[in-house]
Design an enzyme around this catalytic site. Structure first.
Site, PDB file in Angstrom:
ATOM      1  N   ASP A 201      31.137  39.838  36.411  1.00 48.55           N
ATOM      2  CA  ASP A 201      30.645  39.924  37.737  1.00 48.55           C
ATOM      3  C   ASP A 201      30.217  38.522  37.891  1.00 48.55           C
ATOM      4  O   ASP A 201      29.320  37.812  37.483  1.00 48.55           O
ATOM      5  CB  ASP A 201      29.129  40.821  37.733  1.00 48.55           C
ATOM      6  CG  ASP A 201      28.555  40.698  39.178  1.00 48.55           C
ATOM      7  OD1 ASP A 201      28.857  39.587  39.936  1.00 48.55           O
ATOM      8  OD2 ASP A 201      27.511  41.317  39.414  1.00 48.55           O
ATOM      9  N   HIS A 202      31.214  37.873  38.770  1.00 47.39           N
ATOM     10  CA  HIS A 202      31.255  36.592  38.656  1.00 47.39           C
ATOM     11  C   HIS A 202      30.017  35.841  39.490  1.00 47.39           C
ATOM     12  O   HIS A 202      29.622  34.578  39.231  1.00 47.39           O
ATOM     13  CB  HIS A 202      32.430  36.063  39.653  1.00 47.39           C
ATOM     14  CG  HIS A 202      32.653  36.354  41.052  1.00 47.39           C
ATOM     15  ND1 HIS A 202      32.774  37.328  41.570  1.00 47.39           N
ATOM     16  CD2 HIS A 202      32.205  35.547  41.853  1.00 47.39           C
ATOM     17  CE1 HIS A 202      32.762  37.290  42.907  1.00 47.39           C
ATOM     18  NE2 HIS A 202      32.276  36.061  43.229  1.00 47.39           N
ATOM     19  N   LYS A 206      27.184  31.912  38.704  1.00 51.24           N
ATOM     20  CA  LYS A 206      27.052  30.934  39.682  1.00 51.24           C
ATOM     21  C   LYS A 206      25.904  30.178  39.320  1.00 51.24           C
ATOM     22  O   LYS A 206      24.970  30.555  38.692  1.00 51.24           O
ATOM     23  CB  LYS A 206      26.896  31.692  40.955  1.00 51.24           C
ATOM     24  CG  LYS A 206      28.204  32.253  41.499  1.00 51.24           C
ATOM     25  CD  LYS A 206      27.769  32.753  43.012  1.00 51.24           C
ATOM     26  CE  LYS A 206      28.985  33.462  43.677  1.00 51.24           C
ATOM     27  NZ  LYS A 206      29.902  32.255  44.317  1.00 51.24           N
ATOM     28  N   GLU A 240      29.070  37.942  54.412  1.00 51.65           N
ATOM     29  CA  GLU A 240      30.577  37.321  54.695  1.00 51.65           C
ATOM     30  C   GLU A 240      30.792  37.150  56.117  1.00 51.65           C
ATOM     31  O   GLU A 240      30.598  38.145  57.008  1.00 51.65           O
ATOM     32  CB  GLU A 240      31.767  38.209  53.847  1.00 51.65           C
ATOM     33  CG  GLU A 240      31.456  38.574  52.276  1.00 51.65           C
ATOM     34  CD  GLU A 240      32.410  39.664  52.116  1.00 51.65           C
ATOM     35  OE1 GLU A 240      33.567  39.054  51.347  1.00 51.65           O
ATOM     36  OE2 GLU A 240      32.211  40.702  52.012  1.00 51.65           O
ATOM     37  N   HIS A 264      26.843  42.915  41.945  1.00 53.92           N
ATOM     38  CA  HIS A 264      26.293  41.395  42.627  1.00 53.92           C
ATOM     39  C   HIS A 264      24.800  41.736  42.947  1.00 53.92           C
ATOM     40  O   HIS A 264      23.924  41.073  42.108  1.00 53.92           O
ATOM     41  CB  HIS A 264      26.853  40.774  43.617  1.00 53.92           C
ATOM     42  CG  HIS A 264      28.425  40.762  43.535  1.00 53.92           C
ATOM     43  ND1 HIS A 264      28.986  40.420  42.317  1.00 53.92           N
ATOM     44  CD2 HIS A 264      29.391  40.648  44.337  1.00 53.92           C
ATOM     45  CE1 HIS A 264      30.238  40.199  42.651  1.00 53.92           C
ATOM     46  NE2 HIS A 264      30.673  40.448  43.811  1.00 53.92           N
ATOM     47  N   LYS A 364      30.188  42.673  56.110  1.00 54.39           N
ATOM     48  CA  LYS A 364      31.229  41.556  56.549  1.00 54.39           C
ATOM     49  C   LYS A 364      31.229  41.464  58.046  1.00 54.39           C
ATOM     50  O   LYS A 364      30.529  42.128  58.810  1.00 54.39           O
ATOM     51  CB  LYS A 364      32.587  42.357  56.363  1.00 54.39           C
ATOM     52  CG  LYS A 364      32.876  42.651  54.728  1.00 54.39           C
ATOM     53  CD  LYS A 364      34.163  43.192  54.864  1.00 54.39           C
ATOM     54  CE  LYS A 364      34.968  43.072  53.485  1.00 54.39           C
ATOM     55  NZ  LYS A 364      34.948  41.952  52.603  1.00 54.39           N
TER      56      LYS A 364
HETATM   57  N1  LIG Z   1      40.754  38.671  44.920  1.00 57.60           N
HETATM   58  C1  LIG Z   1      39.509  38.649  44.458  1.00 57.60           C
HETATM   59  O1  LIG Z   1      38.923  37.744  45.117  1.00 57.60           O
HETATM   60  C2  LIG Z   1      38.726  39.346  43.883  1.00 57.60           C
HETATM   61  C3  LIG Z   1      37.342  39.139  43.387  1.00 57.60           C
HETATM   62  C4  LIG Z   1      36.512  39.959  42.569  1.00 57.60           C
HETATM   63  C5  LIG Z   1      37.025  41.167  41.973  1.00 57.60           C
HETATM   64  N2  LIG Z   1      38.423  41.192  42.208  1.00 57.60           N
HETATM   65  C6  LIG Z   1      39.009  42.614  41.339  1.00 57.60           C
HETATM   66  O2  LIG Z   1      40.259  42.042  40.519  1.00 57.60           O
HETATM   67  C7  LIG Z   1      41.369  42.783  40.393  1.00 57.60           C
HETATM   68  C8  LIG Z   1      42.549  42.124  40.936  1.00 57.60           C
HETATM   69  O3  LIG Z   1      42.246  42.000  42.315  1.00 57.60           O
HETATM   70  P1  LIG Z   1      43.241  41.152  43.228  1.00 57.60           P
HETATM   71  O4  LIG Z   1      42.657  40.591  44.556  1.00 57.60           O
HETATM   72  O5  LIG Z   1      44.018  40.021  42.254  1.00 57.60           O
HETATM   73  O6  LIG Z   1      44.552  42.094  43.506  1.00 57.60           O
HETATM   74  P2  LIG Z   1      46.183  41.908  43.978  1.00 57.60           P
HETATM   75  O7  LIG Z   1      46.070  40.654  44.675  1.00 57.60           O
HETATM   76  O8  LIG Z   1      46.425  43.291  44.573  1.00 57.60           O
HETATM   77  O9  LIG Z   1      46.731  41.795  42.418  1.00 57.60           O
HETATM   78  C9  LIG Z   1      46.859  42.985  41.704  1.00 57.60           C
HETATM   79  C10 LIG Z   1      47.708  42.597  40.401  1.00 57.60           C
HETATM   80  O10 LIG Z   1      47.841  43.675  39.529  1.00 57.60           O
HETATM   81  C11 LIG Z   1      49.073  43.909  39.340  1.00 57.60           C
HETATM   82  N3  LIG Z   1      49.323  45.292  39.429  1.00 57.60           N
HETATM   83  C12 LIG Z   1      48.797  46.451  40.138  1.00 57.60           C
HETATM   84  N4  LIG Z   1      49.322  47.678  39.713  1.00 57.60           N
HETATM   85  C13 LIG Z   1      49.915  47.375  38.719  1.00 57.60           C
HETATM   86  C14 LIG Z   1      50.599  48.382  37.867  1.00 57.60           C
HETATM   87  N5  LIG Z   1      50.434  49.608  37.973  1.00 57.60           N
HETATM   88  N6  LIG Z   1      51.275  47.849  36.994  1.00 57.60           N
HETATM   89  C15 LIG Z   1      51.206  46.677  36.695  1.00 57.60           C
HETATM   90  N7  LIG Z   1      50.933  45.672  37.540  1.00 57.60           N
HETATM   91  C16 LIG Z   1      50.203  46.113  38.472  1.00 57.60           C
HETATM   92  C17 LIG Z   1      50.065  43.341  40.582  1.00 57.60           C
HETATM   93  O11 LIG Z   1      51.154  42.993  40.195  1.00 57.60           O
HETATM   94  P3  LIG Z   1      52.395  42.963  41.408  1.00 57.60           P
HETATM   95  O12 LIG Z   1      51.783  42.145  42.752  1.00 57.60           O
HETATM   96  O13 LIG Z   1      53.324  42.021  40.692  1.00 57.60           O
HETATM   97  O14 LIG Z   1      52.731  44.388  41.832  1.00 57.60           O
HETATM   98  C18 LIG Z   1      49.113  42.036  40.794  1.00 57.60           C
HETATM   99  O15 LIG Z   1      49.462  41.164  39.902  1.00 57.60           O
HETATM  100  C19 LIG Z   1      40.997  44.299  41.396  1.00 57.60           C
HETATM  101  O16 LIG Z   1      40.178  45.042  40.685  1.00 57.60           O
HETATM  102  C20 LIG Z   1      39.675  43.521  42.246  1.00 57.60           C
HETATM  103  O17 LIG Z   1      38.872  44.628  42.760  1.00 57.60           O
HETATM  104  C21 LIG Z   1      39.278  40.395  42.842  1.00 57.60           C
END
Ligand SMILES: NC(=O)c1ccc[n+]([C@@H]2O[C@H](COP(=O)([O-])OP(=O)(O)OC[C@H]3O[C@@H](n4cnc5c(N)ncnc54)[C@H](OP(=O)(O)O)[C@@H]3O)[C@@H](O)[C@H]2O)c1
Length: 514
Positions: A201-202, A206, A240, A264, A364
């Site tokens: 939980d980032h 902080k 946000e 959070h 948001k």
């Molecule tokens: N982004 C943020 O700021 C943030 C903050 C807190 C938590 N999170 C959490 O972190 C996680 C990732 O978020 P994200 O924003 O990075 O999502 P994202 O941009 O949609 O990226 C998802 C990643 O997972 C891969 N992926 C998805 N389904 C897959 C499958 N079936 N097999 C193999 N690879 C798969 C995608 O590969 P391809 O794109 O190559 O298909 C991509 O690399 C989520 O659980 C999200 O809730 C994100």
């Protein structure tokens, strides 16, 4: 505002007390947004700060077909756009040689066979000892498939106390209600020992959040008054300014309660409300936080009406630009009842906090991005300088700013200079960037380093995740029973619906102006 402490010389970052062992970091979701914006820049900053071991490899995984040079280019772009410290060409050229990419489906057994072969080849080539960290930066629906895949391929070695280690990091949200969180935890627990699992939980990485424990337990003035005798109420706000952006698929299924409160905000509440732990051992701290979750008064059935207000943003202005209403955003169901705003009131039922409301507010498309914890103390008696009950003196408030501009302020009442006795509130303000002369490391830097040294204090333990989901699931059930076809609305760029004001005004209080 003049800082209380004069600016210090730039202090060197103290070396990590526990040496970081050479390791391989496997990022499932290496081609995704989180890896590009947060994880890779965090690694680069650890390198610049001399905190990464020289023997180190990153293997990114994703569905997209990318080559190693493609992955390195994406990583470089991420660092240029999002790193705390600028990219230095020479260091980057050496660093990128440690980055590799593999494409595959999480649900396909071949992915894990290929990963095993690639990891072993890279580890041989780079003389790495086989310590492995698996970072699951993927949708929660894939977590169990990855755990099973790692298990069947023999990639997940259970903790034995002797090297090499394997550890797993999972991103929030772990599940979407109590049942799904339990199911994910079951599968992870079959494959890994709890000591190997780091639920991130980032917010817990902080600076100000970490400072909360220091403020409370390294200063003698706060602890004696940190209770229901002196504290009137606590407000925890996470706002946000952005609207939905490109995350419709995720957000439609989540909403503010699951996205912000379950993790959070309840973690922040735990840090504010916990009893002093007897040591900083990870499990001692986590036990103290767990007690808070156990003491949260459930919000069940009709109480959701009294204690929660959910709403959706409509068309408005955000960040100076026109914002579409939530239900008109791409990928959102036009009849969606997903909340983009939530205000709630809750109680921690123990001796320390009995009768002290905690007000939580998140959303948001609000007027600004800001997160803070504000502890408001009780009013002073209506005597001396506070004779007029119609115009009471403002109460003391200790406000901890989590973002932006990390720091804290204490509102006190002072005398206005002059011949007549007049009073006015003033703020003592402390900003990290001014006092310590260097920007704070990003949360992901600290947390990745914690995993490398095996310190789980800032990560969520299984029982805490399930206790917070149990509390949240009661609210979700209450909402479901309400069967609302439309939620209250607020124009984008405003502070939520009038119902949220009523929630706190009914108690004779008001939201803080941020
Ligand atoms: N982004 C943020 O700021 C943030 C903050 C807190 C938590 N999170 C959490 O972190 C996680 C990732 O978020 P994200 O924003 O990075 O999502 P994202 O941009 O949609 O990226 C998802 C990643 O997972 C891969 N992926 C998805 N389904 C897959 C499958 N079936 N097999 C193999 N690879 C798969 C995608 O590969 P391809 O794109 O190559 O298909 C991509 O690399 C989520 O659980 C999200 O809730 C994100």
């Amino acid at each position: 505002m003049i800082p209380l402490t004069p600016p210090l010389e730039i202090l060197p970052e103290p070396e990590s007390a526990i040496p970081v062992q050479p390791c391989t970091l496997v990022i499932f979701g290496g081609s995704g947004d989180l890896a590009r914006r947060r994880l890779i820049p965090a690694l680069y900053n650890l390198l610049l700060d001399g905190l990464l071991p020289s023997q180190f490899a990153v293997i990114g995984l994703g569905r997209r077909s990318l080559t190693d040079p493609d992955f390195r280019r994406i990583a470089r772009e991420g660092v240029i756009a999002h790193s705390r410290q600028p990219l230095v060409e020479a260091t980057w050229r050496e660093f990128e040689q440690h980055f590799f990419y593999l494409s595959g489906e999480n649900e396909d057994a071949h992915t894990y066979a290929a990963l095993k072969a690639r990891a072993e080849e890279i580890e041989r080539m780079m003389r790495l000892p086989g310590n492995r960290i698996f970072y699951l930066s993927i949708p929660p629906s894939s977590i169990t498939a990855v755990c099973d895949g790692l298990d069947h391929a023999g990639l997940a070695t259970r903790a034995s106390g002797s090297p090499p280690y394997s550890r797993i990091i999972v991103e929030k949200p772990v599940g979407r209600d109590l049942a799904s969180a339990r199911q994910i935890n079951e599968v992870m627990g079959r494959v890994f020992d709890e000591s190997q699992i780091f639920r991130i939980d980032h917010y817990l990485g902080k600076e100000t959040v970490q400072n909360l424990m220091v403020i409370r337990f390294a200063n003698s003035i706060f602890e004696p008054i940190w209770n229901n005798k002196y504290i009137d109420h606590v407000q925890i706000t996470v706002c946000e300014a952005e609207g939905l952006g490109s995350r419709a698929a995720y957000y439609e299924e989540a909403g503010a309660l699951r996205d912000m409160v379950q993790n959070h905000m309840l973690q922040l509440q735990c840090l504010v409300a916990m009893e002093p732990p007897y040591s900083l051992e990870p499990d001692v701290v986590r036990n103290a936080k767990m007690e808070v979750l156990r003491c949260l008064r459930p919000i069940i059935d009709a109480d959701v009406e009294r204690f929660t207000v959910r709403a959706q943003y409509t068309e408005g202005i955000g960040n100076g630009k026109p914002v579409k209403g939530y239900r008109l955003e791409k990928g959102v169901n036009p009849n969606s009842t997903t909340e983009t705003f939530l205000a709630l009131k809750c109680f921690v039922e123990n001796w320390r906090w009995s009768g002290v409301p905690f007000y939580l507010r998140t959303g948001k498309a609000l007027p600004k991005r800001a997160s803070e914890i504000a502890v408001q103390f009780k009013d002073i008696p209506h005597i001396l300088f506070n004779m007029d009950p119609q115009h009471s003196l403002p109460a003391n408030v200790l406000a901890l700013r989590i973002q932006p501009d990390e720091g804290l302020s204490l509102r006190i009442v002072s005398r206005v200079p002059g011949t007549r006795t007049q009073t006015h509130p003033v703020e003592m303000d402390f900003r990290y960037s001014e006092v310590f002369g260097r920007p704070s490391p990003e949360a992901y830097e600290r947390l990745l380093l914690d995993v490398m040294i095996g310190d789980a204090s800032r990560f969520m333990r299984r029982d805490a995740v399930e206790a917070s989901w149990a509390w949240i699931t009661d609210i979700l059930k209450g909402w479901e029973a309400q069967q609302l076809l439309r939620l209250p609305e607020y124009p984008a760029g405003t502070w939520g619906p009038p119902e949220a004001d009523h929630l706190i005004q009914r108690d004779g209080r008001s939201w803080r102006i941020l």
